[in-house]
Scaffold this motif. Structure first.
Motif, PDB file in Angstrom:
ATOM      1  N   LEU A 453      21.167 -59.530  13.846  1.00  0.00           N
ATOM      2  CA  LEU A 453      22.513 -59.000  14.057  1.00  0.00           C
ATOM      3  C   LEU A 453      22.560 -58.119  15.299  1.00  0.00           C
ATOM      4  O   LEU A 453      23.561 -58.078  16.017  1.00  0.00           O
ATOM      5  CB  LEU A 453      22.952 -58.208  12.824  1.00  0.00           C
ATOM      6  CG  LEU A 453      24.415 -57.760  12.759  1.00  0.00           C
ATOM      7  CD1 LEU A 453      25.348 -58.952  12.791  1.00  0.00           C
ATOM      8  CD2 LEU A 453      24.669 -56.930  11.508  1.00  0.00           C
ATOM      9  N   LEU A 454      21.458 -57.437  15.595  1.00  0.00           N
ATOM     10  CA  LEU A 454      21.385 -56.564  16.753  1.00  0.00           C
ATOM     11  C   LEU A 454      21.132 -57.327  18.047  1.00  0.00           C
ATOM     12  O   LEU A 454      21.728 -57.019  19.086  1.00  0.00           O
ATOM     13  CB  LEU A 454      20.288 -55.518  16.550  1.00  0.00           C
ATOM     14  CG  LEU A 454      20.514 -54.522  15.407  1.00  0.00           C
ATOM     15  CD1 LEU A 454      19.297 -53.627  15.233  1.00  0.00           C
ATOM     16  CD2 LEU A 454      21.759 -53.676  15.673  1.00  0.00           C
ATOM     17  N   LYS A 455      20.246 -58.328  17.979  1.00  0.00           N
ATOM     18  CA  LYS A 455      19.871 -59.006  19.219  1.00  0.00           C
ATOM     19  C   LYS A 455      20.566 -60.348  19.438  1.00  0.00           C
ATOM     20  O   LYS A 455      20.639 -60.831  20.568  1.00  0.00           O
ATOM     21  CB  LYS A 455      18.354 -59.203  19.267  1.00  0.00           C
ATOM     22  CG  LYS A 455      17.788 -60.105  18.178  1.00  0.00           C
ATOM     23  CD  LYS A 455      16.271 -60.179  18.265  1.00  0.00           C
ATOM     24  CE  LYS A 455      15.672 -61.095  17.189  1.00  0.00           C
ATOM     25  NZ  LYS A 455      14.191 -61.118  17.231  1.00  0.00           N
ATOM     26  N   ASP A 456      21.076 -60.975  18.369  1.00  0.00           N
ATOM     27  CA  ASP A 456      21.735 -62.273  18.482  1.00  0.00           C
ATOM     28  C   ASP A 456      22.789 -62.385  17.384  1.00  0.00           C
ATOM     29  O   ASP A 456      22.632 -63.132  16.409  1.00  0.00           O
ATOM     30  CB  ASP A 456      20.698 -63.398  18.352  1.00  0.00           C
ATOM     31  CG  ASP A 456      21.244 -64.756  18.787  1.00  0.00           C
ATOM     32  OD1 ASP A 456      22.479 -64.909  18.849  1.00  0.00           O
ATOM     33  OD2 ASP A 456      20.439 -65.678  19.040  1.00  0.00           O
ATOM     34  N   PRO A 457      23.890 -61.606  17.497  1.00  0.00           N
ATOM     35  CA  PRO A 457      24.883 -61.528  16.408  1.00  0.00           C
ATOM     36  C   PRO A 457      25.499 -62.876  16.047  1.00  0.00           C
ATOM     37  O   PRO A 457      25.804 -63.117  14.877  1.00  0.00           O
ATOM     38  CB  PRO A 457      25.939 -60.559  16.954  1.00  0.00           C
ATOM     39  CG  PRO A 457      25.681 -60.462  18.425  1.00  0.00           C
ATOM     40  CD  PRO A 457      24.242 -60.718  18.622  1.00  0.00           C
ATOM     41  N   LYS A 458      25.673 -63.738  17.022  1.00  0.00           N
ATOM     42  CA  LYS A 458      26.240 -65.060  16.716  1.00  0.00           C
ATOM     43  C   LYS A 458      25.320 -65.841  15.785  1.00  0.00           C
ATOM     44  O   LYS A 458      25.776 -66.466  14.812  1.00  0.00           O
ATOM     45  CB  LYS A 458      26.455 -65.836  18.022  1.00  0.00           C
ATOM     46  CG  LYS A 458      27.129 -67.187  17.820  1.00  0.00           C
ATOM     47  CD  LYS A 458      27.326 -67.907  19.152  1.00  0.00           C
ATOM     48  CE  LYS A 458      27.966 -69.282  18.931  1.00  0.00           C
ATOM     49  NZ  LYS A 458      28.116 -70.025  20.214  1.00  0.00           N
ATOM     50  N   LEU A 459      24.027 -65.782  16.045  1.00  0.00           N
ATOM     51  CA  LEU A 459      23.061 -66.457  15.188  1.00  0.00           C
ATOM     52  C   LEU A 459      23.012 -65.792  13.817  1.00  0.00           C
ATOM     53  O   LEU A 459      22.930 -66.477  12.782  1.00  0.00           O
ATOM     54  CB  LEU A 459      21.674 -66.426  15.838  1.00  0.00           C
ATOM     55  CG  LEU A 459      20.531 -67.055  15.024  1.00  0.00           C
ATOM     56  CD1 LEU A 459      20.808 -68.518  14.722  1.00  0.00           C
ATOM     57  CD2 LEU A 459      19.196 -66.908  15.767  1.00  0.00           C
TER      58      LEU A 459
END
Length: 535
Positions: A453-459
């Motif tokens: 959620l912090l580094k790749d919120p879309k994923l």
């Protein structure tokens, strides 16, 4: 020197075990008693002793995106639910892609698997096999039992008084292959699992009348879910799993009942489960309700007694002139090459740690693969089992003490009985995502949603609200696959590809479902915040 691992069986469990052995640098040898791969999913016209058997029309109940191996998606043109021949084609593609056939010794039967005298220190096994009439013995450092549990039929004839007087034909569903030869017959199917409903539906198109007898009833669902998507890509999300884990059982029962009765009212059709508090696996069948509606299938209660030509049911009704009885009553575990103490079923409980490891062995060098019935696809489940087991064999992962494993077995069984009941068909039933996460945690492959959620919120959004497919377990840890993220984001494309056989003008509808997911996440965060404020 690489450890030598014996893999018994070249069905789906055997193939993925081979692949995982190779990935971990182990030296596998697979013994397959027949002439080909595929196991249960390779249809043959004749029933063979010691081999799983299916009917010609079998189609998967889990969709291709939820059933493929985690680093090898199925071809996008494959249908979402696969005929057994199409699934076998996928297995053949996998076997060629990863060069697995060279590790398999076909037409080789395993006669015995025994501990060597120095097992307490070496953990080694002696395996005796037979091929072309000749017996051979070899020593292995570890064993993966992949022979399946759909071989020895369970036919409880003692529960059917009068069966010895019955003049018609009766047999286990394992013997059934296709509807030819049953034209004009009056047929009684005993059981209410997937095989029972499939066979009843298929025969109802040829037979004069089909009756299906059930003890406790069952929810029946279609393969088609919201907006026409496969049921499992909608049902198996981390968000849904979280709700099922935290909501009270009464609320879950209400939600399940409401969801299942959206398609048709099960009470009106005589199918409603006797105990609706149990979270047993629903039957997956797209045609059963309509065949009941047509009158081609009649739902009956438990058989109380049989006469020469008729069946007397628990509710007092009688059906005359029964020609054929098919027992779709499941299977019992059978591992004739193992000592009974290795895989014991006592008090309706399998004594295996996490359904794999016998807890009493001095060395953890034997594991049973696929001896489980998840509420989801068996294929990703077995893959994660194999990824963990091979790392245990290699010494990269360790098991707890025997006492800890036995305590876990008892606790797991108590939870299983509470959730799914004590029926023999539920002995190895387990929740899907919870079990996958449990295995993934052991090898360090469980995705951390907050971290993403912090580094790749879309994923992260896709991981939590999208289908929990096997690709999620290739994002981090050992066996990480660089194509995992892309595979997750292209799932919808592969789902829709085989459906788009007619060109239409593109729709401009706003993706409202995505907006609802965002609002759902915000609601969870706000609720959590106010909960903290309250304390």
């Amino acid at each position: 020197m690489a450890k030598k691992v014996a893999v018994i069986g070249a069905g789906v469990s055997g193939l993925i075990s081979l692949k995982c052995c190779v990935n971990e640098g182990l030296e596998p040898t697979c013994f397959e008693r027949t002439e080909d791969i595929g196991g249960l999913w390779r249809f043959k016209e004749n029933v063979e002793e010691g081999r799983a058997s299916i009917y010609q029309s079998v189609i998967t109940n889990t969709s291709k995106e939820m059933s493929c191996f985690s680093d090898f998606p199925m071809p996008e043109h494959f249908p979402n639910f696969l005929h057994n021949s199409k699934l076998l084609e996928y297995f053949r593609i996998v076997a060629r892609k990863f060069d697995l056939l060279k590790y398999i010794q076909f037409q080789t039967t395993v006669l015995s698997v025994t501990k060597r005298q120095d097992f307490s220190s070496s953990g080694q096994w002696e395996i005796v096999t037979k091929s072309n009439g000749k017996e051979q013995s070899a020593v292995f450092d570890a064993v993966m039992v992949c022979s399946g549990h759909h071989i020895l039929p369970h036919i409880p004839l003692q529960s059917f008084p009068g069966i010895e007087r019955f003049k018609g034909q009766y047999f286990h569903s394992r013997q059934y292959k296709h509807p030819e030869g049953f034209e004009g017959k009056r047929i009684l199917v005993i059981g209410m699992g997937n095989s029972a409903s499939d066979i009843a539906v298929e025969l109802s198109k040829k037979a004069a009348q089909v009756f299906i007898s059930l003890r406790q009833g069952s929810w029946v669902m279609s393969r088609i879910s919201d907006d026409g998507y496969p049921w499992d890509v909608v049902f198996h999300t981390r968000f849904s799993s979280m709700l099922r884990n935290v909501l009270p059982r009464m609320v879950l029962k209400w939600m399940m009942e409401r969801q299942m009765n959206r398609w048709f009212n099960h009470e009106n059709y005589g199918l409603e489960p006797q105990n609706k508090y149990l979270m047993k696996e629903p039957v997956t069948n797209d045609d059963l309700p309509s065949r009941v509606l047509y009158g081609a299938i009649k739902v009956k209660s438990r058989v109380k007694e049989l006469t020469e030509t008729s069946a007397i049911f628990e509710d007092g009704t009688v059906e005359e002139d029964i020609d054929v009885i098919i027992f779709a009553t499941g299977y019992t575990f059978s591992f004739p090459f193992l000592e009974d103490s290795f895989v014991k079923v006592e008090n309706n409980m399998v004594s295996l740690y996490k359904y794999m490891f016998p807890p009493h062995l001095e060395k953890p060098t034997l594991a049973c693969m696929g001896l489980i019935q998840p509420l989801g696809s068996i294929f990703p489940t077995v893959e994660l089992q194999a990824r963990w087991v091979t790392r245990v064999f290699k010494g990269l992962c360790t098991l707890p003490s025997e006492s800890t494993m036995r305590a876990d077995i008892i606790k797991r069984n108590e939870k299983r009985v509470d959730l799914f009941g004590e029926s023999q068909s539920q002995i190895v039933q387990t929740n899907y995502i919870d079990y996958l996460d449990e295995l993934a945690f052991e090898i360090g492959a469980k995705p951390d949603i907050l971290s993403f959620l912090l580094k790749d919120p879309k994923l992260a959004m896709q991981l939590y609200f999208g289908p929990c497919s096997s690709y999620q377990y290739r994002l981090v840890g050992p066996g990480q696959w660089e194509g995992a993220r892309n595979a997750i984001f292209t799932q919808k494309q592969r789902i829709l590809k085989p459906l788009k056989t007619r060109s239409l003008k593109a729709s401009s509808n706003f993706p409202i479902s995505f907006l609802l997911k965002i609002l759902g996440l915000l609601a969870v965060v706000v609720g959590f915040f106010f909960q903290l404020q309250w304390f």
